[in-house]
Design an enzyme around this catalytic site. Structure first.
Site, PDB file in Angstrom:
ATOM      1  N   GLY A  82       0.636  -1.127  -0.535  1.00 57.34           N
ATOM      2  CA  GLY A  82      -0.099   0.147  -0.197  1.00 57.34           C
ATOM      3  C   GLY A  82       0.941   1.053   0.224  1.00 57.34           C
ATOM      4  N   GLU A 128      -3.944   2.748   5.532  1.00 55.28           N
ATOM      5  CA  GLU A 128      -3.753   3.140   4.604  1.00 55.28           C
ATOM      6  C   GLU A 128      -4.506   5.016   4.625  1.00 55.28           C
ATOM      7  OE1 GLU A 128      -1.047   3.312   3.034  1.00 55.28           O
ATOM      8  OE2 GLU A 128      -0.376   1.116   2.759  1.00 55.28           O
TER       9      GLU A 128
HETATM   10  O1  K1U Z   1       1.679   2.431   3.706  1.00 59.44           O
HETATM   11  C1  K1U Z   1       3.014   1.782   4.442  1.00 59.44           C
HETATM   12  O2  K1U Z   1       3.512   2.549   4.350  1.00 59.44           O
HETATM   13  C2  K1U Z   1       2.739   0.268   3.076  1.00 59.44           C
HETATM   14  C3  K1U Z   1       2.926  -0.918   4.131  1.00 59.44           C
HETATM   15  C4  K1U Z   1       0.965  -1.084   4.291  1.00 59.44           C
HETATM   16  C5  K1U Z   1       0.745  -2.144   4.924  1.00 59.44           C
HETATM   17  C6  K1U Z   1       1.890  -3.278   5.378  1.00 59.44           C
HETATM   18  C7  K1U Z   1       1.373  -3.868   6.401  1.00 59.44           C
HETATM   19  C8  K1U Z   1      -0.086  -4.109   7.394  1.00 59.44           C
HETATM   20  C9  K1U Z   1      -0.761  -2.860   7.095  1.00 59.44           C
HETATM   21  C10 K1U Z   1       0.023  -1.805   5.880  1.00 59.44           C
HETATM   22  C11 K1U Z   1       3.916  -1.416   3.126  1.00 59.44           C
HETATM   23  O3  K1U Z   1       3.749  -2.154   2.592  1.00 59.44           O
HETATM   24  S1  K1U Z   1       5.010  -2.545   4.450  1.00 59.44           S
HETATM   25  C12 K1U Z   1       5.659  -3.472   3.613  1.00 59.44           C
HETATM   26  C13 K1U Z   1       4.930  -4.849   3.661  1.00 59.44           C
HETATM   27  O4  K1U Z   1       3.692  -4.846   4.431  1.00 59.44           O
HETATM   28  C14 K1U Z   1       5.341  -5.839   1.837  1.00 59.44           C
HETATM   29  C15 K1U Z   1       6.263  -6.302   1.513  1.00 59.44           C
HETATM   30  C16 K1U Z   1       6.812  -6.798   0.311  1.00 59.44           C
HETATM   31  C17 K1U Z   1       5.710  -7.771   0.665  1.00 59.44           C
HETATM   32  C18 K1U Z   1       5.213  -7.623   1.806  1.00 59.44           C
HETATM   33  C19 K1U Z   1       4.666  -7.211   2.318  1.00 59.44           C
HETATM   34 ZN    ZN Z   2       2.114   3.334   6.834  1.00 59.84          ZN
END
Ligand code: K1U
Ligand code: ZN
Length: 173
Positions: free
Chosen positions: A46, A138
């Site tokens: 996200g 998000e």
């Molecule tokens: O908003 C953001 O900072 C992105 C975040 C979103 C998120 C992750 C986990 C739970 C809720 C929301 C990320 O994408 S962190 C990276 C991540 O989770 C990931 C990266 C590569 C593969 C799978 C997951």
């Molecule tokens: Zn975040």
């Protein structure tokens, strides 16, 4: 498409409430495409507009984690939670603006969300499990809330200090 630099906590822009999007069209579509490319490159599941310094209510996500899975990119403009389940879910969350830090956060397991697409058309859909966690994470960004805001003050302070150190090191490099 253009990769956009992701802001790292602490940054005042990550603590502000974003403005609703009122101008739909080509510029908004280009911003959404750039955000999706930035999210996939990171990699993440996200990304919210304030994370790339744009103070508008826009987010992108794709919670298909399997490398061989079919991508399912979503762009949500002016998203709003219209229903939350009583049932709750704990997920270990990360944040592209708080690299390398993870914590278990409890949120409603399912949510119903209304939003507009880049052309202004209205949509509403229920999200479950990881998709629900991600869309809530998000939308929090659009309201200036980070996942560490749900942690005890001492833990939050420890993470903030680590990020300040990381930013100092990045500035020196
Ligand atoms: O908003 C953001 O900072 C992105 C975040 C979103 C998120 C992750 C986990 C739970 C809720 C929301 C990320 O994408 S962190 C990276 C991540 O989770 C990931 C990266 C590569 C593969 C799978 C997951
Ligand atoms: Zn975040």
């Amino acid at each position: 498409m253009t990769l956009k630099p992701i802001l790292i906590h602490p940054d005042p822009r990550l603590k502000k409430v974003c403005d609703p999007v009122s101008a739909f069209g080509r510029d908004l579509a280009k911003l959404a495409d750039d955000m999706l490319e930035t999210m996939y490159d990171a990699p993440g599941i996200g990304l919210a507009a304030p994370q790339v310094g744009v103070m508008q209510r826009l987010l992108v996500m794709d919670c298909v984690k399997e490398a061989d899975g079919t991508p399912a990119p979503m762009v949500l403009v002016n998203p709003a939670v219209t229903w939350k389940s009583e049932e709750r879910n704990i997920y270990e969350e990360g944040c592209l603006s708080i690299p390398g830090q993870y914590a278990e956060i409890e949120r409603p397991k399912s949510v119903r969300v209304s939003w507009q697409d880049v052309e202004g058309k209205a949509h509403e859909q229920e999200f479950d499990a990881l998709w629900a966690t991600c869309v809530q994470h998000e939308i929090d960004h659009l309201d200036g809330v980070l996942f560490i805001d749900y942690l005890k003050p001492l833990k939050r302070q420890m993470i903030t200090r680590k990020m300040q150190k990381l930013k100092r090191e990045q500035a020196r490099a």
